[in-house]
Enzyme design. Structure first.
Site, short mmCIF file in Angstrom:
data_model
loop_
_atom_site.label_atom_id
_atom_site.label_comp_id
_atom_site.label_asym_id
_atom_site.label_seq_id
_atom_site.Cartn_x
_atom_site.Cartn_y
_atom_site.Cartn_z
N GLU A 108 0.85 -1.19 0.00
CA GLU A 108 0.00 0.00 0.00
C GLU A 108 0.89 1.24 0.00
O GLU A 108 1.85 1.32 0.77
CB GLU A 108 -0.91 0.00 1.23
N ASP A 144 -5.02 9.16 10.08
CA ASP A 144 -3.65 8.77 10.40
C ASP A 144 -3.23 9.22 11.79
O ASP A 144 -3.52 10.34 12.23
CB ASP A 144 -2.69 9.35 9.36
#
Length: 273
Positions: free
Chosen positions: A55, A66
């Site tokens: 990824e 995140d």
């Protein structure tokens, strides 16, 4: 317009995966970290280490999903001049350099809209990208992006979480392609010590709804995590722990990444079981 879900490299990779083994590993690399041109070598390293896929995270100024590690690596990458266009070019270079494993890009919806949805779909396909993950794109607003991606042969990979309701889970999975990305925690990315019971419950719920492969992400960091997921997931995503290992020896990023990935996969450990 409604398009058929594309068949990508993910289908072949998951089909080739041996049964009754731990999940295949999908490492997450931030494009542009630790150095501007690190990505191609890191992707090749992941393939050589035995990873199922990889990824690529596109750094963004407002990364809602995140945690601290990926936010930090994103800031470094942005400082190194990384952009969505440059990341696509580096993925293309990685393909030209021999990377054959499936590749997914994780980005946010604003960069996609700024690039142009149709243009981004075509550019992703031309770069050799198999799937796109857009964590802040709601199901009810995803139709146009999905059609563009699937029309270009790129899977729009769905995300589900422990908080996803049963009705919404079914709707999301039915529209998915590539695999179902299952978020293992209620929160942002970052290494955890254990796998939450709610993550296993989510994986099992997804299996009752769809035959698409399941990948668990957010919080995984050890070989024991992979072993614990045997029979519950077909893939596992590791991001923050890997990026921490790379950051600890940024001048030898590929070596650091390879050592971490081989340790996490634990090839000899599970083959001997």
């Amino acid at each position: 317009m409604s398009t058929v879900a594309p068949r990508t490299r993910f289908a072949a990779a998951f089909a080739a995966r041996a049964q009754d083994t731990p999940p295949g590993l999908i490492p997450y690399f931030t494009a542009g970290y630790p150095h501007h041109d690190s990505l191609a070598a890191l992707l090749l390293c992941a393939e050589r280490a035995g990873c199922l896929a990889a990824e690529v995270g596109i750094p963004f100024s407002d990364p809602l999903a995140d945690g601290p590690t990926i936010q930090r690596t994103g800031q470094v990458a942005l400082g190194n001049g990384m952009t969505l266009t440059t990341a696509l070019a580096q993925v293309h270079a990685a393909r030209a350099g021999g990377v054959g494993i499936p590749l997914a890009v994780m980005t946010y919806v604003n960069p996609v809209l700024s690039f142009g949805v149709e243009a981004f779909a075509r550019a992703a396909s031309a770069a050799g990208i198999d799937g796109v993950i857009v964590p802040d794109l709601p199901l009810d607003e995803a139709g146009g992006v999905r059609d563009a991606m699937h029309g270009a042969g790129v899977a729009l990979i769905p995300l589900v979480a422990p908080t996803t309701t049963a009705d919404r889970l079914e709707r999301i999975c039915s529209a998915g392609a590539g695999f179902v990305y299952c978020v293992g925690v209620t929160g942002v990315t970052g290494a955890r010590i254990t796998i939450a019971e709610e993550a296993i419950a989510l994986l099992d719920s997804v299996r009752r709804i769809t035959s698409l492969p399941r990948a668990l992400g957010f919080g995984l960091s050890t070989h024991d995590h992979l072993t614990a997921l045997r029979g519950h997931a077909e893939a596992a995503v590791v991001g923050s722990a890997l990026l921490d290992a790379i950051g600890a020896d940024a001048d030898h990023a590929v070596t650091a990444a390879g050592q971490f990935l081989r340790t996490m996969i634990g090839v000899e450990a599970w083959r001997a079981e």
